[in-house]
Design a protein around this motif. Structure first.
Motif, PDB file in Angstrom:
ATOM      1  N   SER A  78      82.030  17.334  19.015  1.00 49.25           N
ATOM      2  CA  SER A  78      83.317  17.931  19.404  1.00 49.25           C
ATOM      3  C   SER A  78      84.509  17.125  18.900  1.00 49.25           C
ATOM      4  CB  SER A  78      83.395  18.061  20.925  1.00 49.25           C
ATOM      5  OG  SER A  78      82.345  18.868  21.403  1.00 49.25           O
ATOM      6  N   GLU A  79      84.394  15.798  18.979  1.00 53.79           N
ATOM      7  CA  GLU A  79      85.525  14.962  18.579  1.00 53.79           C
ATOM      8  C   GLU A  79      85.789  15.003  17.079  1.00 53.79           C
ATOM      9  OE1 GLU A  79      81.923  12.220  19.299  1.00 53.79           O
ATOM     10  OE2 GLU A  79      82.861  13.977  20.223  1.00 53.79           O
ATOM     11  N   ASN A  80      84.836  15.502  16.296  1.00 54.27           N
ATOM     12  CA  ASN A  80      85.005  15.581  14.848  1.00 54.27           C
ATOM     13  C   ASN A  80      85.474  16.959  14.364  1.00 54.27           C
ATOM     14  OD1 ASN A  80      84.148  12.904  14.546  1.00 54.27           O
ATOM     15  ND2 ASN A  80      81.997  13.516  14.462  1.00 54.27           N
ATOM     16  N   LEU A  81      85.667  17.880  15.283  1.00 57.21           N
ATOM     17  CA  LEU A  81      86.148  19.206  14.911  1.00 57.21           C
ATOM     18  C   LEU A  81      87.645  19.170  14.635  1.00 57.21           C
ATOM     19  CD1 LEU A  81      84.250  21.359  17.562  1.00 57.21           C
ATOM     20  CD2 LEU A  81      83.886  21.445  15.086  1.00 57.21           C
ATOM     21  N   ASN A  82      88.063  19.911  13.630  1.00 54.67           N
ATOM     22  CA  ASN A  82      89.482  20.010  13.286  1.00 54.67           C
ATOM     23  C   ASN A  82      90.040  21.366  13.700  1.00 54.67           C
ATOM     24  OD1 ASN A  82      89.547  17.438  11.986  1.00 54.67           O
ATOM     25  ND2 ASN A  82      88.533  18.359  10.205  1.00 54.67           N
ATOM     26  N   ASP A  83      91.348  21.460  13.732  1.00 55.11           N
ATOM     27  CA  ASP A  83      92.008  22.713  14.086  1.00 55.11           C
ATOM     28  C   ASP A  83      91.793  23.752  12.983  1.00 55.11           C
ATOM     29  OD1 ASP A  83      93.492  24.591  15.370  1.00 55.11           O
ATOM     30  OD2 ASP A  83      95.387  23.485  15.315  1.00 55.11           O
ATOM     31  N   ILE A  84      91.919  25.015  13.360  1.00 49.72           N
ATOM     32  CA  ILE A  84      91.810  26.124  12.414  1.00 49.72           C
ATOM     33  C   ILE A  84      93.201  26.452  11.875  1.00 49.72           C
ATOM     34  CG2 ILE A  84      91.289  28.589  12.235  1.00 49.72           C
ATOM     35  CD1 ILE A  84      89.068  28.219  14.206  1.00 49.72           C
ATOM     36  N   GLU A  85      93.273  26.689  10.580  1.00 53.70           N
ATOM     37  CA  GLU A  85      94.571  26.969   9.964  1.00 53.70           C
ATOM     38  C   GLU A  85      95.076  28.373  10.317  1.00 53.70           C
ATOM     39  OE1 GLU A  85      94.334  26.314   5.817  1.00 53.70           O
ATOM     40  OE2 GLU A  85      93.727  24.211   5.976  1.00 53.70           O
ATOM     41  N   ASP A  86      94.245  29.382  10.145  1.00 50.53           N
ATOM     42  CA  ASP A  86      94.653  30.770  10.381  1.00 50.53           C
ATOM     43  C   ASP A  86      94.013  31.260  11.686  1.00 50.53           C
ATOM     44  OD1 ASP A  86      95.297  33.445  10.359  1.00 50.53           O
ATOM     45  OD2 ASP A  86      94.986  33.678   8.204  1.00 50.53           O
ATOM     46  N   VAL A  87      94.677  30.985  12.794  1.00 51.49           N
ATOM     47  CA  VAL A  87      94.125  31.318  14.111  1.00 51.49           C
ATOM     48  C   VAL A  87      94.015  32.827  14.287  1.00 51.49           C
ATOM     49  CG1 VAL A  87      94.476  31.100  16.602  1.00 51.49           C
ATOM     50  CG2 VAL A  87      95.045  29.187  15.090  1.00 51.49           C
ATOM     51  N   GLY A  88      95.029  33.566  13.865  1.00 47.70           N
ATOM     52  CA  GLY A  88      95.034  35.013  14.055  1.00 47.70           C
ATOM     53  C   GLY A  88      93.861  35.693  13.378  1.00 47.70           C
ATOM     54  N   CYS A 147      70.398  28.193  17.596  1.00 48.00           N
ATOM     55  CA  CYS A 147      70.229  27.881  19.018  1.00 48.00           C
ATOM     56  C   CYS A 147      70.976  26.601  19.403  1.00 48.00           C
ATOM     57  CB  CYS A 147      68.742  27.754  19.337  1.00 48.00           C
ATOM     58  SG  CYS A 147      68.406  27.410  21.073  1.00 48.00           S
ATOM     59  N   LYS A 148      70.787  25.544  18.617  1.00 44.16           N
ATOM     60  CA  LYS A 148      71.440  24.289  18.974  1.00 44.16           C
ATOM     61  C   LYS A 148      72.954  24.378  18.816  1.00 44.16           C
ATOM     62  CE  LYS A 148      71.682  19.350  18.441  1.00 44.16           C
ATOM     63  NZ  LYS A 148      71.093  18.102  17.919  1.00 44.16           N
ATOM     64  N   THR A 149      73.424  25.053  17.769  1.00 42.75           N
ATOM     65  CA  THR A 149      74.870  25.224  17.621  1.00 42.75           C
ATOM     66  C   THR A 149      75.440  26.000  18.792  1.00 42.75           C
ATOM     67  OG1 THR A 149      74.583  25.248  15.211  1.00 42.75           O
ATOM     68  CG2 THR A 149      76.693  26.006  16.057  1.00 42.75           C
ATOM     69  N   ALA A 150      74.700  26.995  19.282  1.00 40.20           N
ATOM     70  CA  ALA A 150      75.138  27.762  20.455  1.00 40.20           C
ATOM     71  C   ALA A 150      75.149  26.891  21.708  1.00 40.20           C
ATOM     72  CB  ALA A 150      74.218  28.967  20.661  1.00 40.20           C
ATOM     73  N   ILE A 151      74.203  25.971  21.815  1.00 36.55           N
ATOM     74  CA  ILE A 151      74.185  25.056  22.959  1.00 36.55           C
ATOM     75  C   ILE A 151      75.403  24.143  22.932  1.00 36.55           C
ATOM     76  CG2 ILE A 151      72.961  23.092  23.972  1.00 36.55           C
ATOM     77  CD1 ILE A 151      70.341  24.430  23.083  1.00 36.55           C
ATOM     78  N   MET A 152      75.728  23.622  21.756  1.00 35.21           N
ATOM     79  CA  MET A 152      76.913  22.774  21.625  1.00 35.21           C
ATOM     80  C   MET A 152      78.191  23.569  21.896  1.00 35.21           C
ATOM     81  SD  MET A 152      75.753  20.615  18.237  1.00 35.21           S
ATOM     82  CE  MET A 152      77.075  19.399  18.308  1.00 35.21           C
ATOM     83  N   THR A 153      78.203  24.824  21.479  1.00 35.25           N
ATOM     84  CA  THR A 153      79.342  25.701  21.763  1.00 35.25           C
ATOM     85  C   THR A 153      79.476  25.921  23.263  1.00 35.25           C
ATOM     86  OG1 THR A 153      78.977  26.824  19.647  1.00 35.25           O
ATOM     87  CG2 THR A 153      80.390  27.936  21.244  1.00 35.25           C
ATOM     88  N   SER A 154      78.349  26.110  23.937  1.00 37.25           N
ATOM     89  CA  SER A 154      78.360  26.294  25.391  1.00 37.25           C
ATOM     90  C   SER A 154      78.971  25.083  26.083  1.00 37.25           C
ATOM     91  CB  SER A 154      76.932  26.519  25.904  1.00 37.25           C
ATOM     92  OG  SER A 154      76.354  27.670  25.334  1.00 37.25           O
TER      93      SER A 154
END
Length: 331
Positions: A78-88, A147-154
């Motif tokens: 989570s701490e390595n995620l960056n913001d999204i440029e085009d949110v809309g 599955c694991k990416t979904a777990i991290m998203t959760s």
């Protein structure tokens, strides 16, 4: 001059760039990468304004390399995620991408959910229920990367939205309990960490009623995970909260798990019983002293015998009569 036959033999020999590489492996990798690129280019064509996807799996930085064979897969913390440029654009295409057939695109969309929840909490709040439904779909995926990416998203969703997710929690909760109880270690460990996040960020008074039904689940591993979640949640109620929720209800939960099949359930029940004993004594003695001049109150033994069956009361008293020193206490 070289004969035609000799020339054909020479041309059939592998060149220096291919001698040490399996032809079948090379063809497989080439086809795999080309297929991934084709799918991604198709998505880019259909969504020209979309943001560049976040790298999610093992490979060069800035690339989306699919899981191959037994290759180890790396995931973004989570701490390595960056913001999204085009949110809309990301928001407008999010649900469709979460429901895509291409698993690489689904993983990218799941990471976008994480980014949106962390950096644009309010923007995704209105569609949170639909997002959670599609996260649960990915939690059920037989592909471990999804599955694991979904777990991290959760985990990120639970941390960011906490009590706002309570109405949508049930299907996610059952999947997290299931995944934390399976044999695939890296998925199991990720799910366990997410359950800890859940008990840390969701109010225990809201979470405990959600957890209780799983104490009677037919799968002993799920019962054990639910017991451990309850054990972690109860202290967060605080002394007043525990009394408001009902020590009698909680001691019955502890008693029901003391004889359960797995040691994790029994240890969680012992820890919970000791916590409740401490709260009962600390809360009731000052209350009694404040309300009257004498300290004649129901003892812990009397309380347990009044609220539990004889066998259950005996089991609880056996646990709580032992000194805490030397015991492994923790959930």
């Amino acid at each position: 001059m070289m004969s035609g036959k000799a020339l054909r033999v020479l041309n059939s020999l592998p060149g220096p760039e291919t001698r040490n590489e399996s032809p079948s492996k090379g063809n497989f990798m080439k086809a795999f990468v080309e297929n991934s690129n084709e799918n991604f280019e198709k998505w880019q064509t259909e969504n020209p304004a979309s943001v560049t996807p976040t790298p999610i799996i093992n490979g060069e930085v800035g690339t989306a390399v699919a899981e191959v064979g037994n290759s180890e897969v790396e995931y973004i913390e989570s701490e390595n995620l960056n913001d999204i440029e085009d949110v809309g654009t990301s928001l407008s295409t999010l649900l469709a991408r979460l429901d895509a057939k291409d698993w690489v695109l689904v993983c990218e969309a799941l990471n976008h959910v994480r980014q949106l929840s962390i950096f644009h909490k309010e923007a995704m709040l209105e569609m949170l229920g639909n997002v959670v439904t599609l996260i649960v779909k990915s939690l059920k995926s037989p592909r471990s990367a999804v599955c694991k990416t979904a777990i991290m998203t959760s985990a990120d969703i639970l941390k960011v939205y906490s009590d706002h997710i309570i109405d949508s929690l049930d299907p996610m909760l059952v999947q997290l309990l299931l995944k934390s109880s399976q044999d695939k270690r890296f998925v199991c460990e990720a799910a366990e960490r997410t359950l800890i996040t859940m008990t840390t960020w969701i109010s225990p008074s809201l979470l405990l009623p959600k957890l209780q039904p799983y104490l009677k689940h037919k799968n002993p591993r799920i019962r054990a995970k639910a017991s451990m979640c309850i054990c972690r949640s109860v202290p967060r109620l605080g002394m007043d909260g525990i009394n408001a929720y009902g020590i009698d209800k909680l001691i019955q939960i502890a008693a029901s798990q003391l004889s359960d099949q797995l040691p994790e359930s029994r240890e969680a029940a012992r820890t919970l019983a000791l916590e409740l004993q401490t709260v009962y004594k600390e809360f009731n003695v000052p209350q009694a002293a404040a309300e009257s001049g004498d300290l004649v109150i129901d003892s812990w033994e009397d309380f347990c015998q009044a609220k539990l069956s004889p066998l259950s009361a005996q089991a609880i008293l056996r646990v709580t009569s032992v000194s805490k020193e030397g015991q492994v206490v923790g959930c």
